[in-house]
Design a protein around this motif. Structure first.
Motif, PDB file in Angstrom:
ATOM      1  N   ALA A  22      35.907 -24.090  15.992  1.00 20.91           N
ATOM      2  CA  ALA A  22      37.220 -23.810  16.301  1.00 20.91           C
ATOM      3  C   ALA A  22      36.934 -22.485  17.101  1.00 20.91           C
ATOM      4  CB  ALA A  22      37.412 -22.519  15.003  1.00 20.91           C
ATOM      5  N   ALA A  23      37.678 -22.064  18.002  1.00 10.34           N
ATOM      6  CA  ALA A  23      37.437 -21.116  19.509  1.00 10.34           C
ATOM      7  C   ALA A  23      38.985 -20.818  19.563  1.00 10.34           C
ATOM      8  CB  ALA A  23      37.779 -22.575  20.628  1.00 10.34           C
ATOM      9  N   SER A  24      38.200 -19.327  20.087  1.00  6.54           N
ATOM     10  CA  SER A  24      39.436 -18.529  20.376  1.00  6.54           C
ATOM     11  C   SER A  24      39.455 -17.470  21.558  1.00  6.54           C
ATOM     12  CB  SER A  24      39.931 -17.288  19.511  1.00  6.54           C
ATOM     13  OG  SER A  24      38.144 -16.916  19.471  1.00  6.54           O
ATOM     14  N   GLY A  25      40.162 -17.439  22.605  1.00  6.74           N
ATOM     15  CA  GLY A  25      39.062 -16.566  23.963  1.00  6.74           C
ATOM     16  C   GLY A  25      39.105 -17.872  25.069  1.00  6.74           C
ATOM     17  N   ILE A  26      38.956 -18.950  24.247  1.00  5.68           N
ATOM     18  CA  ILE A  26      38.793 -20.016  25.739  1.00  5.68           C
ATOM     19  C   ILE A  26      39.745 -21.255  25.166  1.00  5.68           C
ATOM     20  CG2 ILE A  26      36.873 -20.885  23.615  1.00  5.68           C
ATOM     21  CD1 ILE A  26      35.013 -21.837  26.551  1.00  5.68           C
ATOM     22  N   ILE A  27      40.281 -22.066  26.466  1.00 10.09           N
ATOM     23  CA  ILE A  27      40.647 -23.461  25.860  1.00 10.09           C
ATOM     24  C   ILE A  27      39.743 -25.197  26.006  1.00 10.09           C
ATOM     25  CG2 ILE A  27      42.096 -25.007  26.665  1.00 10.09           C
ATOM     26  CD1 ILE A  27      44.065 -23.106  27.835  1.00 10.09           C
ATOM     27  N   LEU A  28      39.506 -25.729  24.750  1.00  9.63           N
ATOM     28  CA  LEU A  28      38.315 -26.151  24.953  1.00  9.63           C
ATOM     29  C   LEU A  28      38.580 -27.228  25.825  1.00  9.63           C
ATOM     30  CD1 LEU A  28      36.907 -25.677  21.148  1.00  9.63           C
ATOM     31  CD2 LEU A  28      36.280 -24.531  23.043  1.00  9.63           C
ATOM     32  N   ARG A  29      39.766 -27.337  25.903  1.00 12.71           N
ATOM     33  CA  ARG A  29      39.588 -29.083  26.692  1.00 12.71           C
ATOM     34  C   ARG A  29      39.518 -28.639  28.048  1.00 12.71           C
ATOM     35  NH1 ARG A  29      45.539 -27.489  25.869  1.00 12.71           N
ATOM     36  NH2 ARG A  29      46.365 -26.452  28.145  1.00 12.71           N
ATOM     37  N   ASP A  30      39.145 -27.228  27.992  1.00 15.29           N
ATOM     38  CA  ASP A  30      39.258 -27.136  30.034  1.00 15.29           C
ATOM     39  C   ASP A  30      37.800 -27.030  30.161  1.00 15.29           C
ATOM     40  OD1 ASP A  30      42.031 -25.021  30.280  1.00 15.29           O
ATOM     41  OD2 ASP A  30      42.081 -27.331  30.562  1.00 15.29           O
ATOM     42  N   ASP A  72      43.042 -30.716  20.575  1.00 12.61           N
ATOM     43  CA  ASP A  72      43.347 -30.197  21.740  1.00 12.61           C
ATOM     44  C   ASP A  72      44.690 -28.933  21.173  1.00 12.61           C
ATOM     45  OD1 ASP A  72      43.592 -31.653  24.392  1.00 12.61           O
ATOM     46  OD2 ASP A  72      41.938 -31.051  23.463  1.00 12.61           O
ATOM     47  N   ALA A  73      45.007 -29.783  20.124  1.00 11.93           N
ATOM     48  CA  ALA A  73      46.322 -28.667  19.594  1.00 11.93           C
ATOM     49  C   ALA A  73      45.673 -27.548  18.402  1.00 11.93           C
ATOM     50  CB  ALA A  73      47.292 -29.575  18.260  1.00 11.93           C
ATOM     51  N   LYS A  74      44.825 -28.089  17.954  1.00  8.58           N
ATOM     52  CA  LYS A  74      44.355 -26.704  16.825  1.00  8.58           C
ATOM     53  C   LYS A  74      42.675 -26.541  17.881  1.00  8.58           C
ATOM     54  CE  LYS A  74      44.701 -29.887  13.312  1.00  8.58           C
ATOM     55  NZ  LYS A  74      44.294 -30.511  12.247  1.00  8.58           N
ATOM     56  N   ASN A  75      42.534 -26.737  18.739  1.00 10.70           N
ATOM     57  CA  ASN A  75      41.875 -25.902  19.927  1.00 10.70           C
ATOM     58  C   ASN A  75      39.914 -25.998  19.585  1.00 10.70           C
ATOM     59  OD1 ASN A  75      41.199 -24.512  22.599  1.00 10.70           O
ATOM     60  ND2 ASN A  75      40.807 -22.521  21.710  1.00 10.70           N
ATOM     61  N   THR A  76      39.930 -26.913  19.012  1.00  9.58           N
ATOM     62  CA  THR A  76      38.695 -26.983  18.191  1.00  9.58           C
ATOM     63  C   THR A  76      37.522 -28.608  18.232  1.00  9.58           C
ATOM     64  OG1 THR A  76      39.633 -26.410  16.374  1.00  9.58           O
ATOM     65  CG2 THR A  76      37.834 -27.754  15.661  1.00  9.58           C
ATOM     66  N   VAL A  77      35.700 -28.807  18.380  1.00  6.32           N
ATOM     67  CA  VAL A  77      35.348 -29.881  18.635  1.00  6.32           C
ATOM     68  C   VAL A  77      35.132 -30.188  17.856  1.00  6.32           C
ATOM     69  CG1 VAL A  77      33.794 -30.451  20.337  1.00  6.32           C
ATOM     70  CG2 VAL A  77      35.827 -29.161  21.291  1.00  6.32           C
ATOM     71  N   TYR A  78      34.530 -31.370  17.442  1.00  5.96           N
ATOM     72  CA  TYR A  78      34.298 -31.837  15.693  1.00  5.96           C
ATOM     73  C   TYR A  78      33.220 -32.273  16.182  1.00  5.96           C
ATOM     74  CZ  TYR A  78      39.072 -30.402  14.461  1.00  5.96           C
ATOM     75  OH  TYR A  78      40.210 -30.102  14.228  1.00  5.96           O
ATOM     76  N   LEU A  79      32.238 -32.573  15.120  1.00  9.00           N
ATOM     77  CA  LEU A  79      30.780 -32.807  15.958  1.00  9.00           C
ATOM     78  C   LEU A  79      30.986 -34.428  13.704  1.00  9.00           C
ATOM     79  CD1 LEU A  79      28.113 -34.230  17.077  1.00  9.00           C
ATOM     80  CD2 LEU A  79      26.499 -32.499  15.792  1.00  9.00           C
ATOM     81  N   GLN A  80      31.399 -35.502  14.184  1.00 13.43           N
ATOM     82  CA  GLN A  80      31.266 -36.225  12.786  1.00 13.43           C
ATOM     83  C   GLN A  80      30.039 -37.158  13.021  1.00 13.43           C
ATOM     84  OE1 GLN A  80      33.833 -37.307  10.873  1.00 13.43           O
ATOM     85  NE2 GLN A  80      31.756 -38.137   9.545  1.00 13.43           N
ATOM     86  N   MET A  81      29.210 -37.002  11.422  1.00 16.20           N
ATOM     87  CA  MET A  81      27.805 -37.280  11.682  1.00 16.20           C
ATOM     88  C   MET A  81      27.576 -37.990  10.806  1.00 16.20           C
ATOM     89  SD  MET A  81      25.399 -33.525  12.078  1.00 16.20           S
ATOM     90  CE  MET A  81      26.013 -32.879  10.315  1.00 16.20           C
TER      91      MET A  81
END
Length: 113
Positions: A22-30, A72-81
């Motif tokens: 989860a991110a704050s201060g940065i837009i992960l999609r960019d 993008d709506a949650k500004n979150t990146v995931y890693l499914q392992m």
């Protein structure tokens, strides 16, 4: 920029986990994002990356088992392992590919045999 990795835990070999960043201060999609892992005494290695356009790349050791994605709506990146192996045991971190510092605490993944 703050990134919080979570979702780690103890799992048996062959099991699955899904990590979140989860991110704050940065837009992960960019930003091109990466998931990294590190074991004691070793360097931190990039295991998966995701560009702003959605292109993915994986280390050979995880190819076919891990999948990086983004909400993008949650500004979150995931890693499914999936199909986890004992050698996947490590602390996992997320970071923009352009930043090789300020790693945060990471999340511990332990795979038992």
């Amino acid at each position: 920029v703050q990134l919080q990795a979570s979702g780690g835990g103890l799992v048996q070999a062959g099991g699955s986990l899904k990590l979140s960043c989860a991110a704050s201060g940065i837009i992960l999609r960019d930003n091109p994002m990466g998931w990294y892992r590190q074991t004691p005494g070793k360097e931190r290695d990039l295991v998966a990356s995701l560009t702003s356009r959605g292109s993915t790349n994986y280390a050979d050791s995880v190819k076919g088992r891990f999948a990086i994605s983004r909400d993008d709506a949650k500004n979150t990146v995931y890693l499914q392992m999936n199909s986890l192996k004992p050698e996947d045991t490590a602390v996992y971190f997320c970071n923009p590919l352009w930043r090789q510092s300020l790693w945060g605490q990471g999340t511990q993944v332990t795979v038992s045999s």
